[in-house]
Write an enzyme that holds these catalytic residues in place. Structure first.
Site, mmCIF file in Angstrom:
data_model
loop_
_atom_site.group_PDB
_atom_site.id
_atom_site.type_symbol
_atom_site.label_atom_id
_atom_site.label_comp_id
_atom_site.label_asym_id
_atom_site.label_seq_id
_atom_site.Cartn_x
_atom_site.Cartn_y
_atom_site.Cartn_z
ATOM 1 N N ASP A 1 36.627 0.027 64.308
ATOM 2 C CA ASP A 1 37.992 -0.391 64.019
ATOM 3 C C ASP A 1 38.412 -1.523 64.947
ATOM 4 O O ASP A 1 37.749 -1.829 65.930
ATOM 5 C CB ASP A 1 38.981 0.771 63.994
ATOM 6 N N ASN B 1 49.985 -6.231 64.647
ATOM 7 C CA ASN B 1 51.033 -6.091 63.627
ATOM 8 C C ASN B 1 52.425 -6.204 64.236
ATOM 9 O O ASN B 1 53.308 -6.843 63.668
ATOM 10 C CB ASN B 1 50.899 -4.746 62.903
ATOM 11 N N ASP C 1 42.673 0.235 59.694
ATOM 12 C CA ASP C 1 41.805 -0.838 60.178
ATOM 13 C C ASP C 1 40.389 -0.327 60.444
ATOM 14 O O ASP C 1 39.580 -1.039 61.019
ATOM 15 C CB ASP C 1 42.390 -1.473 61.443
ATOM 16 N N ASP D 1 47.147 -8.091 57.759
ATOM 17 C CA ASP D 1 46.417 -8.213 56.488
ATOM 18 C C ASP D 1 45.423 -9.369 56.529
ATOM 19 O O ASP D 1 44.297 -9.257 56.052
ATOM 20 C CB ASP D 1 47.401 -8.424 55.328
#
Length: 198
Positions: A73, A81, A116, A90
């Site tokens: 991840d 974010n 993720d 994204d």
């Protein structure tokens, strides 16, 4: 012999029905494919993973070979974010998916596992080879720059590896052990590959 008007009408109705049946089959096939793919990254999703893994494990048992499970991840994804917005997250996920697609072997199974988190199934791959290959992946991702709204974004990944059958006799057990290795990777500084140890 010429066809009668009734026979011509029957033929026309038959071709309409056949056309609708073909469209229906194509639609069902398209919907099934969509249900097995992550819409953001285009990668296969968790549903596809668990459908195919049972077959892979059965093949490995018959063939007597190993399968390495690589769980990874993005480090500090929540911070990305929070700082730049979900659009940046994204963009990073799409860029990571493209990078991984270009680096995995044709026979590997690459899926977005959730959020993720991603998983790579490396059939016929020992733990040692999986460690070498994931280090290459890790370094390639670490060198990656993602442009988003005139900013250059960077990410690193943490990786956990477990191998069937050495680290578990079932899919769930091996994935769970890969997740434990990923947890150690994240807690020992991130941006590293860790092989599960009993």
């Amino acid at each position: 012999y010429p066809f009668s008007p009734d026979e011509i009408e029957m033929g026309r109705l038959f071709t309409q029905i056949a056309g609708l049946a073909i469209e229906n089959i194509q639609l069902q096939s398209s919907l099934k494919e969509q249900s097995l793919r992550d819409p953001l990254t285009g990668l296969h999703n968790r549903r596809y993973l668990f459908e195919i893994l049972q077959l892979e494990i059965a093949r490995a048992r018959r063939g007597g070979y190993t399968i390495s499970f690589v769980l990874l991840d993005i480090d500090h994804f929540k911070d990305l974010n929070d700082q730049y917005g979900h659009g940046a997250g994204d963009a990073m996920l799409r860029a990571l998916a493209e990078r991984l697609k270009n680096l995995v072997r044709a026979g590997d199974i690459l899926c977005r596992y959730g959020g993720d988190e991603h998983i790579i199934i490396m059939a016929n791959t020992t733990s040692e080879v999986a460690m070498e290959r994931t280090e290459q992946l890790r370094l390639a991702v670490d060198a990656m720059q993602v442009e988003y709204e005139e900013k250059q974004l960077h990410c690193s990944i943490s990786i956990g590896i477990a191998t069937y059958p050495a680290h578990g006799s079932s899919v769930d057990e091996v994935i769970s052990n890969a997740d434990r290795a990923l947890y150690i990777s994240k807690n020992s500084g991130r941006n590293r590959s860790i092989l599960y140890q009993e």
